[in-house]
Scaffold this motif. Structure first.
Motif, PDB file in Angstrom:
ATOM      1  N   GLU A  85     -18.903  25.851 -41.022  1.00  0.00           N
ATOM      2  CA  GLU A  85     -18.294  27.179 -40.997  1.00  0.00           C
ATOM      3  C   GLU A  85     -18.537  27.857 -39.648  1.00  0.00           C
ATOM      4  N   VAL A  86     -19.749  27.731 -39.123  1.00  0.00           N
ATOM      5  CA  VAL A  86     -20.074  28.316 -37.825  1.00  0.00           C
ATOM      6  C   VAL A  86     -19.233  27.651 -36.743  1.00  0.00           C
ATOM      7  N   TYR A  87     -19.178  26.332 -36.745  1.00  0.00           N
ATOM      8  CA  TYR A  87     -18.384  25.585 -35.773  1.00  0.00           C
ATOM      9  C   TYR A  87     -16.923  26.033 -35.812  1.00  0.00           C
ATOM     10  N   GLU A  88     -16.341  26.080 -36.987  1.00  0.00           N
ATOM     11  CA  GLU A  88     -14.927  26.445 -37.137  1.00  0.00           C
ATOM     12  C   GLU A  88     -14.662  27.888 -36.703  1.00  0.00           C
ATOM     13  N   ALA A  89     -15.583  28.789 -36.994  1.00  0.00           N
ATOM     14  CA  ALA A  89     -15.405  30.196 -36.626  1.00  0.00           C
ATOM     15  C   ALA A  89     -15.455  30.405 -35.113  1.00  0.00           C
ATOM     16  N   LEU A  90     -16.184  29.561 -34.407  1.00  0.00           N
ATOM     17  CA  LEU A  90     -16.371  29.746 -32.970  1.00  0.00           C
ATOM     18  C   LEU A  90     -15.401  28.951 -32.106  1.00  0.00           C
ATOM     19  N   LYS A  91     -14.900  27.836 -32.584  1.00  0.00           N
ATOM     20  CA  LYS A  91     -14.155  26.923 -31.710  1.00  0.00           C
ATOM     21  C   LYS A  91     -12.853  27.502 -31.160  1.00  0.00           C
ATOM     22  N   ALA A  92     -12.230  28.431 -31.851  1.00  0.00           N
ATOM     23  CA  ALA A  92     -10.953  28.974 -31.394  1.00  0.00           C
ATOM     24  C   ALA A  92     -11.102  30.195 -30.488  1.00  0.00           C
ATOM     25  N   HIS A  93     -12.316  30.699 -30.316  1.00  0.00           N
ATOM     26  CA  HIS A  93     -12.508  31.891 -29.483  1.00  0.00           C
ATOM     27  C   HIS A  93     -12.202  31.547 -28.024  1.00  0.00           C
ATOM     28  N   PRO A  94     -11.451  32.394 -27.328  1.00  0.00           N
ATOM     29  CA  PRO A  94     -11.046  32.068 -25.954  1.00  0.00           C
ATOM     30  C   PRO A  94     -12.199  31.910 -24.958  1.00  0.00           C
ATOM     31  N   ALA A  95     -13.341  32.527 -25.211  1.00  0.00           N
ATOM     32  CA  ALA A  95     -14.479  32.387 -24.291  1.00  0.00           C
ATOM     33  C   ALA A  95     -15.168  31.037 -24.438  1.00  0.00           C
ATOM     34  N   VAL A  96     -14.968  30.372 -25.565  1.00  0.00           N
ATOM     35  CA  VAL A  96     -15.634  29.091 -25.824  1.00  0.00           C
ATOM     36  C   VAL A  96     -14.887  27.984 -25.087  1.00  0.00           C
ATOM     37  N   LYS A  97     -15.572  27.379 -24.126  1.00  0.00           N
ATOM     38  CA  LYS A  97     -14.977  26.304 -23.332  1.00  0.00           C
ATOM     39  C   LYS A  97     -15.351  24.924 -23.856  1.00  0.00           C
ATOM     40  N   GLU A  98     -16.525  24.808 -24.432  1.00  0.00           N
ATOM     41  CA  GLU A  98     -16.973  23.562 -25.065  1.00  0.00           C
ATOM     42  C   GLU A  98     -17.804  23.930 -26.283  1.00  0.00           C
ATOM     43  N   ILE A  99     -17.690  23.110 -27.319  1.00  0.00           N
ATOM     44  CA  ILE A  99     -18.497  23.325 -28.518  1.00  0.00           C
ATOM     45  C   ILE A  99     -18.801  21.968 -29.143  1.00  0.00           C
ATOM     46  N   TYR A 100     -20.031  21.817 -29.597  1.00  0.00           N
ATOM     47  CA  TYR A 100     -20.465  20.544 -30.173  1.00  0.00           C
ATOM     48  C   TYR A 100     -21.314  20.793 -31.404  1.00  0.00           C
ATOM     49  N   ARG A 101     -21.142  19.952 -32.405  1.00  0.00           N
ATOM     50  CA  ARG A 101     -22.109  19.867 -33.508  1.00  0.00           C
ATOM     51  C   ARG A 101     -23.175  18.898 -33.033  1.00  0.00           C
ATOM     52  N   VAL A 102     -24.428  19.300 -33.122  1.00  0.00           N
ATOM     53  CA  VAL A 102     -25.512  18.459 -32.638  1.00  0.00           C
ATOM     54  C   VAL A 102     -26.571  18.311 -33.727  1.00  0.00           C
ATOM     55  N   TYR A 103     -27.412  17.323 -33.561  1.00  0.00           N
ATOM     56  CA  TYR A 103     -28.496  17.070 -34.502  1.00  0.00           C
ATOM     57  C   TYR A 103     -29.816  17.376 -33.819  1.00  0.00           C
ATOM     58  N   GLY A 104     -30.772  17.801 -34.586  1.00  0.00           N
ATOM     59  CA  GLY A 104     -32.080  18.140 -34.042  1.00  0.00           C
ATOM     60  C   GLY A 104     -32.421  19.572 -34.395  1.00  0.00           C
ATOM     61  N   GLU A 105     -33.108  20.237 -33.498  1.00  0.00           N
ATOM     62  CA  GLU A 105     -33.560  21.604 -33.744  1.00  0.00           C
ATOM     63  C   GLU A 105     -32.390  22.579 -33.887  1.00  0.00           C
ATOM     64  N   TYR A 106     -31.312  22.334 -33.152  1.00  0.00           N
ATOM     65  CA  TYR A 106     -30.128  23.197 -33.194  1.00  0.00           C
ATOM     66  C   TYR A 106     -28.990  22.476 -33.891  1.00  0.00           C
ATOM     67  N   ASP A 107     -28.021  23.263 -34.378  1.00  0.00           N
ATOM     68  CA  ASP A 107     -26.885  22.700 -35.111  1.00  0.00           C
ATOM     69  C   ASP A 107     -25.584  22.737 -34.320  1.00  0.00           C
ATOM     70  N   VAL A 108     -25.418  23.774 -33.504  1.00  0.00           N
ATOM     71  CA  VAL A 108     -24.193  23.937 -32.710  1.00  0.00           C
ATOM     72  C   VAL A 108     -24.596  24.338 -31.302  1.00  0.00           C
ATOM     73  N   LEU A 109     -23.898  23.760 -30.320  1.00  0.00           N
ATOM     74  CA  LEU A 109     -24.097  24.092 -28.919  1.00  0.00           C
ATOM     75  C   LEU A 109     -22.761  24.533 -28.360  1.00  0.00           C
ATOM     76  N   LEU A 110     -22.725  25.665 -27.671  1.00  0.00           N
ATOM     77  CA  LEU A 110     -21.485  26.111 -27.049  1.00  0.00           C
ATOM     78  C   LEU A 110     -21.696  26.404 -25.580  1.00  0.00           C
ATOM     79  N   ARG A 111     -20.656  26.192 -24.817  1.00  0.00           N
ATOM     80  CA  ARG A 111     -20.611  26.665 -23.432  1.00  0.00           C
ATOM     81  C   ARG A 111     -19.516  27.700 -23.386  1.00  0.00           C
TER      82      ARG A 111
END
Length: 76
Positions: A17-43
């Protein structure tokens, strides 16, 4: 232009849900689902620190009310 990397810890089961809510925002240039301490990484790219504040307060905090537990912002 200002770039920032934002690391997100989502509530368990809310990662998609977090990934989907953020991926279409115009400021988001890259977004990844990641494993480990964090779940989502955005640039993101914003105009200035006010743009970063707006992204954080206007979007992440609204998501944070239910789906985000923690964020860490690294200004590049």
């Amino acid at each position: 232009m200002m770039e920032a990397i934002i690391l997100i810890v989502a509530r368990p089961g809310k990662e998609n849900e977090v990934y989907e809510a953020l991926k279409a925002h115009p400021a988001v240039k890259e977004i990844y689902r990641v494993y480990g301490e964090y779940d989502v990484l955005l640039r993101i790219e914003v105009e200035d620190i006010k743009g970063l504040d707006s992204f954080h307060d206007g979007l992440l905090r609204k998501l944070g009310e239910g789906d985000i537990e923690l964020t860490e912002t690294l200004i590049a």
